[in-house]
Design a protein around this motif. Structure first.
Motif, PDB file in Angstrom:
ATOM      1  N   ASN A   1      32.695  44.768  99.350  1.00  0.00           N
ATOM      2  CA  ASN A   1      32.672  46.188  98.988  1.00  0.00           C
ATOM      3  C   ASN A   1      34.050  46.789  98.766  1.00  0.00           C
ATOM      4  O   ASN A   1      34.164  47.922  98.303  1.00  0.00           O
TER       5      ASN A   1
ATOM      6  N   ASP B   1      26.965  49.149 102.333  1.00  0.00           N
ATOM      7  CA  ASP B   1      26.429  49.965 101.245  1.00  0.00           C
ATOM      8  C   ASP B   1      27.463  50.929 100.680  1.00  0.00           C
ATOM      9  O   ASP B   1      27.200  51.628  99.701  1.00  0.00           O
TER      10      ASP B   1
ATOM     11  N   SER C   1      29.452  49.273  92.281  1.00  0.00           N
ATOM     12  CA  SER C   1      28.501  48.888  93.322  1.00  0.00           C
ATOM     13  C   SER C   1      29.261  48.256  94.475  1.00  0.00           C
ATOM     14  O   SER C   1      30.326  47.671  94.283  1.00  0.00           O
ATOM     15  N   SER C   2      28.719  48.354  95.688  1.00  0.00           N
ATOM     16  CA  SER C   2      29.370  47.750  96.836  1.00  0.00           C
ATOM     17  C   SER C   2      29.066  46.255  96.940  1.00  0.00           C
ATOM     18  O   SER C   2      29.564  45.580  97.834  1.00  0.00           O
ATOM     19  N   SER C   3      28.277  45.745  96.020  1.00  0.00           N
ATOM     20  CA  SER C   3      27.943  44.320  96.004  1.00  0.00           C
ATOM     21  C   SER C   3      27.654  43.914  94.570  1.00  0.00           C
ATOM     22  O   SER C   3      27.767  44.712  93.635  1.00  0.00           O
TER      23      SER C   3
ATOM     24  N   ARG D   1      36.979  47.713  96.745  1.00  0.00           N
ATOM     25  CA  ARG D   1      37.217  47.750  95.308  1.00  0.00           C
ATOM     26  C   ARG D   1      38.631  48.203  94.949  1.00  0.00           C
ATOM     27  O   ARG D   1      39.158  47.876  93.895  1.00  0.00           O
TER      28      ARG D   1
ATOM     29  N   LEU E   1      31.202  51.710  98.969  1.00  0.00           N
ATOM     30  CA  LEU E   1      32.328  51.172  98.215  1.00  0.00           C
ATOM     31  C   LEU E   1      33.603  51.493  98.983  1.00  0.00           C
ATOM     32  O   LEU E   1      33.801  52.631  99.423  1.00  0.00           O
TER      33      LEU E   1
END
Length: 327
Positions: A234, A178, A323-325, A236, A180
């Motif tokens: 996740n 959940d 977003s982490s996904s 980035r 990043l």
């Protein structure tokens, strides 16, 4: 409107606005300042301390020192102490920050002096501290940071992280899907906008630690990508230093989940083309706008009070997925 209600409403608007933005500062390769120009490092950390309310956290990309000796580590410690309990900061261990003796860089994986000046116990007290790969050692560690609605996990990895370290990092990222993720390490990107790989100069395999095998074997940038970065949705951002030549490199790649990964090299130390006084205090400011989905990178020197305006030092990313996904 009642005066009290008005001020509560105004305050809520300010908070909402703040939660939509963040600012991260990168402090790459400070080694020349620690060795020759301590006043330049002082200007950098004084600036961070003065702007603490507007900086969410600081990431340093390794080679804190040039010669891994007490004199230089004291300079580094004194300056980072300026932001203790003001701004969260994450440090990386570079090849110049470890070795069997002064002047021997990364011949063995010995970071005793680093861990003496920046003891585990001090970081473990911080609310944002997550944990480490090895007990009482900060060479490989993770931190849980928050900027408004966006939750972050920042993992800092040693120079040429070992296979066993990458296994650990995969496990940590899997436990925090959940959040990043930012991976912060010394050697990853090369100066030609590619990841460090075979045939490149200053590859971790060229140092003494590069002789290790099995779970102790080192990894360069391309190997870190294959074994860690691309596999975790996740992740980035990846930030690194180390490489000379022009000292900068930028690459956006797509991971296995179809999401972008923004990878950046920034290094201004002595030996980089055009470097003056080991970089003249230039650092990077990463502006993140979660509402507009943009990232703006500025390169600024508190020492000179100047910005670098060339496109490789001053650029933007648009349509960034915070977003982490994919969801």
């Amino acid at each position: 409107m009642d005066r009290k209600i008005y001020f509560i409403f105004l305050f809520s608007l300010i908070l909402a606005s703040c939660s939509q933005k963040a600012r991260i500062v990168l402090l790459p390769d400070t080694q020349t300042y620690a060795e020759k120009y301590p006043e330049i490092m002082e200007s950098q950390l004084n600036w961070v301390a003065s702007n603490a309310k507007n900086i969410n956290f600081v990431l340093q990309q390794g080679d804190l020192t040039q010669n891994n000796n007490d004199k230089e580590w004291q300079v580094v410690k004194d300056n980072f102490s300026k932001i203790d309990n003001k701004v969260p900061y994450v440090l990386a261990v570079g090849n110049h920050d470890m070795g069997s003796a002064v002047g021997k860089f990364a011949d063995v994986r010995n970071s005793t002096i680093f861990n003496t000046y920046f003891p585990f116990a001090d970081f473990a007290k911080q609310s944002y501290f997550g944990g480490t790969f090895e007990p009482q050692k900060l060479d490989n560690a993770y931190f849980l940071l928050n900027t408004g609605k966006v939750k972050w996990i920042a993992i800092t990895l040693e120079f040429g992280p070992r296979n066993e370290v990458l296994t650990w990092a995969n496990e940590i990222l899997a436990k925090h899907p959940d959040r990043l993720a930012i991976v912060n390490t010394h050697a990853y990107m090369y100066s030609d906008n590619t990841r460090i790989g075979e045939g490149d100069n200053w590859r971790p395999q060229a140092y003494g630690v590069g002789k290790d095998t099995g779970e102790k074997a080192v990894n360069d940038g391309e190997q870190i990508w294959e074994k860690l970065i691309r596999k975790n949705a996740n992740v980035r951002f990846v930030f690194s230093g180390h490489i000379l030549n022009g000292g900068v490199g930028t690459l956006t790649s797509t991971n296995d989940a179809g999401l972008p990964v923004y990878q950046m090299l920034a290094n201004y130390q002595e030996g980089v083309k055009g470097s003056v006084k080991g970089g003249n205090g230039f650092l990077r400011i990463i502006y993140l706008n979660f509402k507009k989905n943009t990232v703006n990178i500025k390169t600024y020197s508190p020492y000179l009070n100047e910005y670098k305006l060339e496109k490789e030092h001053n650029f933007d990313f648009e349509q960034v997925n915070f977003s982490s996904s994919k969801k």
